[in-house]
Write a protein that holds these residues in place. Structure first.
Motif, PDB file in Angstrom:
ATOM      1  N   GLY A 125      36.711 -80.263  37.949  1.00  0.00           N
ATOM      2  CA  GLY A 125      35.362 -80.608  38.377  1.00  0.00           C
ATOM      3  C   GLY A 125      34.273 -79.687  37.866  1.00  0.00           C
ATOM      4  O   GLY A 125      33.107 -79.850  38.214  1.00  0.00           O
ATOM      5  N   ARG A 126      34.631 -78.733  37.011  1.00  0.00           N
ATOM      6  CA  ARG A 126      33.653 -77.771  36.495  1.00  0.00           C
ATOM      7  C   ARG A 126      34.023 -77.420  35.050  1.00  0.00           C
ATOM      8  O   ARG A 126      35.181 -77.153  34.748  1.00  0.00           O
ATOM      9  N   ALA A 127      33.018 -77.420  34.175  1.00  0.00           N
ATOM     10  CA  ALA A 127      33.242 -77.051  32.778  1.00  0.00           C
ATOM     11  C   ALA A 127      32.076 -76.189  32.310  1.00  0.00           C
ATOM     12  O   ALA A 127      30.933 -76.427  32.682  1.00  0.00           O
ATOM     13  N   THR A 128      32.371 -75.190  31.499  1.00  0.00           N
ATOM     14  CA  THR A 128      31.346 -74.277  30.991  1.00  0.00           C
ATOM     15  C   THR A 128      31.258 -74.417  29.484  1.00  0.00           C
ATOM     16  O   THR A 128      32.275 -74.456  28.789  1.00  0.00           O
ATOM     17  N   PHE A 129      30.022 -74.477  28.973  1.00  0.00           N
ATOM     18  CA  PHE A 129      29.766 -74.603  27.552  1.00  0.00           C
ATOM     19  C   PHE A 129      28.791 -73.521  27.123  1.00  0.00           C
ATOM     20  O   PHE A 129      27.857 -73.198  27.859  1.00  0.00           O
ATOM     21  N   THR A 130      29.001 -72.965  25.927  1.00  0.00           N
ATOM     22  CA  THR A 130      28.133 -71.910  25.414  1.00  0.00           C
ATOM     23  C   THR A 130      27.130 -72.504  24.439  1.00  0.00           C
ATOM     24  O   THR A 130      27.502 -73.212  23.503  1.00  0.00           O
ATOM     25  N   THR A 131      25.861 -72.191  24.665  1.00  0.00           N
ATOM     26  CA  THR A 131      24.788 -72.687  23.802  1.00  0.00           C
ATOM     27  C   THR A 131      24.681 -71.817  22.554  1.00  0.00           C
ATOM     28  O   THR A 131      25.270 -70.732  22.490  1.00  0.00           O
ATOM     29  N   ILE A 132      23.886 -72.260  21.575  1.00  0.00           N
ATOM     30  CA  ILE A 132      23.727 -71.472  20.354  1.00  0.00           C
ATOM     31  C   ILE A 132      22.958 -70.179  20.620  1.00  0.00           C
ATOM     32  O   ILE A 132      22.997 -69.274  19.797  1.00  0.00           O
ATOM     33  N   SER A 133      22.298 -70.070  21.761  1.00  0.00           N
ATOM     34  CA  SER A 133      21.616 -68.822  22.102  1.00  0.00           C
ATOM     35  C   SER A 133      22.546 -67.863  22.850  1.00  0.00           C
ATOM     36  O   SER A 133      22.139 -66.769  23.212  1.00  0.00           O
ATOM     37  N   GLY A 134      23.795 -68.288  23.089  1.00  0.00           N
ATOM     38  CA  GLY A 134      24.773 -67.434  23.752  1.00  0.00           C
ATOM     39  C   GLY A 134      24.793 -67.562  25.260  1.00  0.00           C
ATOM     40  O   GLY A 134      25.592 -66.913  25.932  1.00  0.00           O
ATOM     41  N   ASP A 135      23.920 -68.386  25.822  1.00  0.00           N
ATOM     42  CA  ASP A 135      23.904 -68.615  27.262  1.00  0.00           C
ATOM     43  C   ASP A 135      24.920 -69.700  27.615  1.00  0.00           C
ATOM     44  O   ASP A 135      25.414 -70.403  26.746  1.00  0.00           O
ATOM     45  N   THR A 136      25.198 -69.831  28.894  1.00  0.00           N
ATOM     46  CA  THR A 136      26.154 -70.852  29.314  1.00  0.00           C
ATOM     47  C   THR A 136      25.477 -71.936  30.132  1.00  0.00           C
ATOM     48  O   THR A 136      24.511 -71.689  30.848  1.00  0.00           O
ATOM     49  N   LEU A 137      25.998 -73.132  29.979  1.00  0.00           N
ATOM     50  CA  LEU A 137      25.644 -74.268  30.815  1.00  0.00           C
ATOM     51  C   LEU A 137      26.901 -74.682  31.549  1.00  0.00           C
ATOM     52  O   LEU A 137      27.976 -74.756  30.945  1.00  0.00           O
ATOM     53  N   VAL A 138      26.770 -74.933  32.822  1.00  0.00           N
ATOM     54  CA  VAL A 138      27.908 -75.370  33.623  1.00  0.00           C
ATOM     55  C   VAL A 138      27.715 -76.849  33.932  1.00  0.00           C
ATOM     56  O   VAL A 138      26.667 -77.257  34.443  1.00  0.00           O
ATOM     57  N   ALA A 139      28.709 -77.634  33.601  1.00  0.00           N
ATOM     58  CA  ALA A 139      28.685 -79.070  33.888  1.00  0.00           C
ATOM     59  C   ALA A 139      29.501 -79.335  35.146  1.00  0.00           C
ATOM     60  O   ALA A 139      30.586 -78.777  35.322  1.00  0.00           O
TER      61      ALA A 139
END
Length: 183
Positions: A125-139
């Motif tokens: 139920g949770r996934a983390t992705f790294t942006t090109i700026s190095g920050d994370t987005l949690v889905a």
């Protein structure tokens, strides 16, 4: 049908059906033979975003051959304070800050809604992705919606998924939380 006994799997299956409906609405407006940059310019719905892209000098990135995923707010999704902030940054030609903001909306690689849903299923139920700026987005999921949460706790919902481009995919989101949180 043992797989459908898991409430999370049932929810993800329903979400996938919703994403497929969203895909039909968004993909019709984009030419899959064109790049992220060209389709976004041609859309008529992302003028503020494109002004920021031009100042940030990210055109080469979004018009190249490498695959990217862009979480793109349409012009209608900028509230008045966010519009004013972006306009000020564009007029001041604040390239570094705009690159930071835009980089937060871009992930290297083609991340379709089905891949996001698979990652959510694998991550319980949770996934983390790294942006090109190095920050994370949690889905995460909220009902049938895929919700993206930034490091400030601000959330955006994918409203139109999987607009396929020759160099990636665009998902339209309903807000620009990262920009507002930096104000």
């Amino acid at each position: 049908m043992k797989l459908l006994k898991s409430p999370l799997l049932v929810l993800l299956t329903l979400a996938m059906l919703s994403v497929n409906a969203q895909k039909k609405n968004s993909a019709a407006k984009m030419d899959p033979e064109k790049s992220i940059l060209k389709n976004t310019e041609d859309s008529g719905n992302h003028q503020l975003l494109m002004a920021a892209v031009h100042v940030s000098e990210l055109e080469t990135l979004l018009d190249g051959e490498a695959q990217f995923t862009v979480f793109a707010p349409s012009d209608a999704n900028f509230d008045s304070s966010t519009k004013a902030r972006i306009t000020d940054l564009v007029l001041a030609k604040n390239k570094k800050e705009i690159q930071s903001i835009l980089g937060y909306h871009i992930i290297a690689g083609k991340l379709t809604a089905s891949r996001i849903l698979k990652a959510l299923c694998s991550g319980k139920g949770r996934a983390t992705f790294t942006t090109i700026s190095g920050d994370t987005l949690v889905a995460t999921m909220k009902g049938l919606d895929i919700v993206l949460t930034d490091k400030y706790g601000q959330q955006s919902i994918i409203t139109k998924a999987d607009a396929t481009q020759c160099n990636g995919v665009i998902h339209v989101i309903d807000s620009v939380s990262h920009i507002a949180s930096k104000a």
